[in-house]
Design a protein around this motif. Structure first.
Motif, PDB file in Angstrom:
ATOM      1  N   ASN A  96       0.885  -1.191   0.238  1.00 60.96           N
ATOM      2  CA  ASN A  96      -0.088  -0.167   0.027  1.00 60.96           C
ATOM      3  C   ASN A  96       1.016   1.400   0.074  1.00 60.96           C
ATOM      4  O   ASN A  96       2.270   1.088  -0.069  1.00 60.96           O
ATOM      5  CB  ASN A  96      -0.932   0.140   1.160  1.00 60.96           C
ATOM      6  N   GLU A  97       0.232   2.450   0.361  1.00 58.18           N
ATOM      7  CA  GLU A  97       1.073   3.667  -0.025  1.00 58.18           C
ATOM      8  C   GLU A  97       2.117   3.814   1.145  1.00 58.18           C
ATOM      9  O   GLU A  97       2.804   4.809   0.832  1.00 58.18           O
ATOM     10  CB  GLU A  97       0.118   5.016  -0.260  1.00 58.18           C
ATOM     11  N   TYR A  98       1.926   3.178   2.255  1.00 56.68           N
ATOM     12  CA  TYR A  98       2.851   3.235   3.163  1.00 56.68           C
ATOM     13  C   TYR A  98       3.914   2.240   3.166  1.00 56.68           C
ATOM     14  O   TYR A  98       4.930   2.254   3.878  1.00 56.68           O
ATOM     15  CB  TYR A  98       1.975   3.143   4.409  1.00 56.68           C
TER      16      TYR A  98
ATOM     17  N   GLN B  68       5.480   4.804  -6.785  1.00 53.92           N
ATOM     18  CA  GLN B  68       5.433   6.038  -5.795  1.00 53.92           C
ATOM     19  C   GLN B  68       3.825   6.137  -5.142  1.00 53.92           C
ATOM     20  O   GLN B  68       3.021   5.490  -5.471  1.00 53.92           O
ATOM     21  CB  GLN B  68       5.468   7.371  -6.612  1.00 53.92           C
ATOM     22  N   PRO B  69       4.075   6.638  -3.794  1.00 51.20           N
ATOM     23  CA  PRO B  69       3.044   6.552  -3.096  1.00 51.20           C
ATOM     24  C   PRO B  69       1.665   6.846  -3.615  1.00 51.20           C
ATOM     25  O   PRO B  69       0.487   6.216  -3.553  1.00 51.20           O
ATOM     26  CB  PRO B  69       3.200   7.393  -1.709  1.00 51.20           C
ATOM     27  N   GLU B  70       1.593   8.064  -4.502  1.00 44.38           N
ATOM     28  CA  GLU B  70       0.262   8.655  -5.167  1.00 44.38           C
ATOM     29  C   GLU B  70       0.088   7.503  -6.172  1.00 44.38           C
ATOM     30  O   GLU B  70      -1.282   7.380  -6.281  1.00 44.38           O
ATOM     31  CB  GLU B  70       0.234  10.023  -5.622  1.00 44.38           C
ATOM     32  N   ALA B  71       0.703   6.889  -6.808  1.00 48.34           N
ATOM     33  CA  ALA B  71       0.330   5.832  -7.824  1.00 48.34           C
ATOM     34  C   ALA B  71      -0.136   4.464  -7.235  1.00 48.34           C
ATOM     35  O   ALA B  71      -1.347   4.154  -7.734  1.00 48.34           O
ATOM     36  CB  ALA B  71       1.771   5.407  -8.622  1.00 48.34           C
TER      37      ALA B  71
ATOM     38  N   ARG C 172      -1.551   4.558  -4.264  1.00 51.62           N
ATOM     39  CA  ARG C 172      -3.017   4.778  -3.841  1.00 51.62           C
ATOM     40  C   ARG C 172      -3.850   4.734  -4.799  1.00 51.62           C
ATOM     41  O   ARG C 172      -5.010   3.932  -4.889  1.00 51.62           O
ATOM     42  CB  ARG C 172      -2.743   6.280  -3.205  1.00 51.62           C
ATOM     43  N   ALA C 173      -3.699   5.306  -6.060  1.00 54.71           N
ATOM     44  CA  ALA C 173      -4.609   5.412  -7.069  1.00 54.71           C
ATOM     45  C   ALA C 173      -4.629   3.855  -7.763  1.00 54.71           C
ATOM     46  O   ALA C 173      -6.060   3.595  -8.008  1.00 54.71           O
ATOM     47  CB  ALA C 173      -4.266   6.213  -8.218  1.00 54.71           C
ATOM     48  N   ASN C 174      -3.901   3.180  -8.077  1.00 56.27           N
ATOM     49  CA  ASN C 174      -3.958   1.825  -8.531  1.00 56.27           C
ATOM     50  C   ASN C 174      -4.655   0.605  -7.693  1.00 56.27           C
ATOM     51  O   ASN C 174      -4.883  -0.245  -8.172  1.00 56.27           O
ATOM     52  CB  ASN C 174      -2.512   1.378  -9.148  1.00 56.27           C
TER      53      ASN C 174
ATOM     54  N   VAL D 205      -2.276   4.458 -13.141  1.00 55.38           N
ATOM     55  CA  VAL D 205      -1.321   5.500 -12.911  1.00 55.38           C
ATOM     56  C   VAL D 205       0.134   5.143 -12.613  1.00 55.38           C
ATOM     57  O   VAL D 205       0.380   4.304 -12.093  1.00 55.38           O
ATOM     58  CB  VAL D 205      -1.871   6.375 -11.718  1.00 55.38           C
TER      59      VAL D 205
END
Ligand SMILES: NC(=O)c1ccc[n+]([C@@H]2O[C@H](COP(=O)([O-])OP(=O)(O)OC[C@H]3O[C@@H](n4cnc5c(N)ncnc54)[C@H](OP(=O)(O)O)[C@@H]3O)[C@@H](O)[C@H]2O)c1
Length: 384
Positions: free
Chosen positions: A270-272, A289-292, A294-296, A370
């Protein structure tokens, strides 16, 4: 898709069409396909085990019968964070052999060198009974990768000799060019491999991340057994750029690497999640990368939803989808865990219809992926 005249896969496809089940997970089809390979007498390595299915990569003299699921050794000590100790890796590789896996994948650049050494040590007791495939091309000097490509004749011949020693074998079952070398025409690389095959040092060859045009040129000089490129539910380029169609037409097998998108489709990231900056390339990849991430995660959620209704995990959905695409596709997931090995092999027990897979594809088509799979430097090396 029209099959090439004389390609041994043709008979198989006719049979498959007759029973109306081509391109789906079906043990019967795997057996038919395997039977062809057994008759070709081209299968020196195979410890067959109940519960495992077998598939054929390549055709005629280049054919190679292997377990329907291979094992990627790379992540045990390269590019995938910390892992258990060496004894534990070896125990896991032995368990994979016990479970019927006969295809193990490594490369000179993994480590560099230390992944081949691990595979060589772990698989020595099974010499001649399982296949270890390796890859040349990335230049390695004094144990370090230089970032350059070198598939020149002298270097490939030297790398072959060195890989044979590290892998503790007399002949490499399948030797891939890892990345295209702009300074060495592919026909010249194919000639070098032909020589090595004539000398008995290599049995078959393959290419990674190349274009359909390069595949055709290489195959015309020395028949290819397999193309190994990235292919999974978040990266389907080979369906669109002619690579899969060319493999189908020429009777070449396909080995999707990173079938779980480097673990992402397994649902444990996960993003963490933090990746080891010393030994895990995922922190350099845009898609990790965290934002990708999160989206994926929406994609993983869909796989989990699809799996929940069928008793499957998201990893099994991801691997099962690849297996159903064609009986000449053999994914090579990597793991450092006995439980994940078991889970991945269990994928072979599910029977999902073409319609169900289509429904999943339609659902996923509505979700944009993403982040790129590679950074700019790595992207420059693919697609020639
Ligand atoms: N030709 C090329 O250019 C190229 C490039 C990359 C890779 N490869 C080959 O492809 C092989 C596999 O690629 P990969 O390691 O990049 O990606 P992958 O197989 O998609 O993913 C491996 C990751 O997935 C995790 N995993 C495995 N089974 C799981 C499960 N059931 N549930 C949850 N997580 C699971 C593993 O973690 P655990 O250890 O926790 O299980 C590991 O970190 C490599 O070993 C290498 O041989 C080739």
């Amino acid at each position: 898709m029209k099959e090439e005249k004389g390609v041994s896969r043709r008979g198989f496809l006719k049979t498959a069409a007759a029973i109306g089940a081509a391109l789906s997970i079906n043990p019967v089809l795997d057996k038919i396909h395997a039977a062809e390979a057994v008759m070709s007498g081209n299968n020196p390595a195979n410890v067959k085990t109940e519960g495992m299915h077998y598939r054929t990569l390549g055709s005629r003299k280049a054919a190679m019968e292997v377990s329907a699921l291979g094992f990627g050794v790379m992540g045990m000590n390269y590019n995938r964070s910390q892992s258990p100790d060496r004894k534990e890796y070896i125990r896991l590789i032995h368990e994979a052999v016990d479970r019927g896996v006969t295809l193990f994948d490594t490369a000179i650049i993994y480590g560099p060198l230390k992944n081949e050494l691990l595979a060589g040590e772990a698989l020595e007791p099974y010499k001649g009974r399982v296949n270890v495939t390796t890859k040349f091309g990335h230049e390695v000097i004094d144990g370090k990768g230089t970032g350059r490509q070198d598939s020149s004749r002298a270097t490939v011949r030297r790398y072959c000799e060195e890989s044979l020693k590290r892998l503790r074998i007399d002949s490499i079952p399948l030797f891939y060019q890892h990345r295209y070398d702009r300074n060495t025409p592919i026909e010249e690389v194919a000639e070098t491999i032909s020589e090595l095959i004539r000398e008995g040092k290599v049995q078959r060859w393959g290419l990674c991340e190349v274009s359909a045009d390069t595949i055709r040129k290489a195959h015309a000089v020395c028949p290819l057994t397999a193309i190994q490129s990235e292919y999974h539910l978040m990266h389907r380029d080979v369906e669109k750029n002619g690579v899969l169609d060319t493999c189908r037409k020429l009777g070449i097998g396909f080995v999707p690497y990173s079938p779980l998108n480097r673990g992402f489709l397994g649902g444990c990231i996960n993003e963490y999640t933090r990746f080891d900056t010393n030994n895990d390339n995922r922190h350099t990849l845009p898609r990790f990368q965290p934002e990708a991430i999160r989206a994926n995660t929406r994609i993983v959620n869909e796989l989990q939803q699809f799996g929940r209704e069928r008793g499957m995990t998201s990893s099994q959905v991801a691997i099962g989808w690849l297996l159903h695409k064609a009986p000449w596709i053999v994914p090579i997931p990597g793991t450092t865990k006995h439980s994940h090995l078991d889970e991945n092999i269990h994928t072979l027990t599910f029977n999902i219809s073409d319609n169900e897979w289509r429904t999943l594809e339609t659902t996923l088509a509505a979700i944009a992926v993403v982040g790129d799979r590679y950074n700019a430097e790595q992207q420059k090396q693919v697609g020639y």
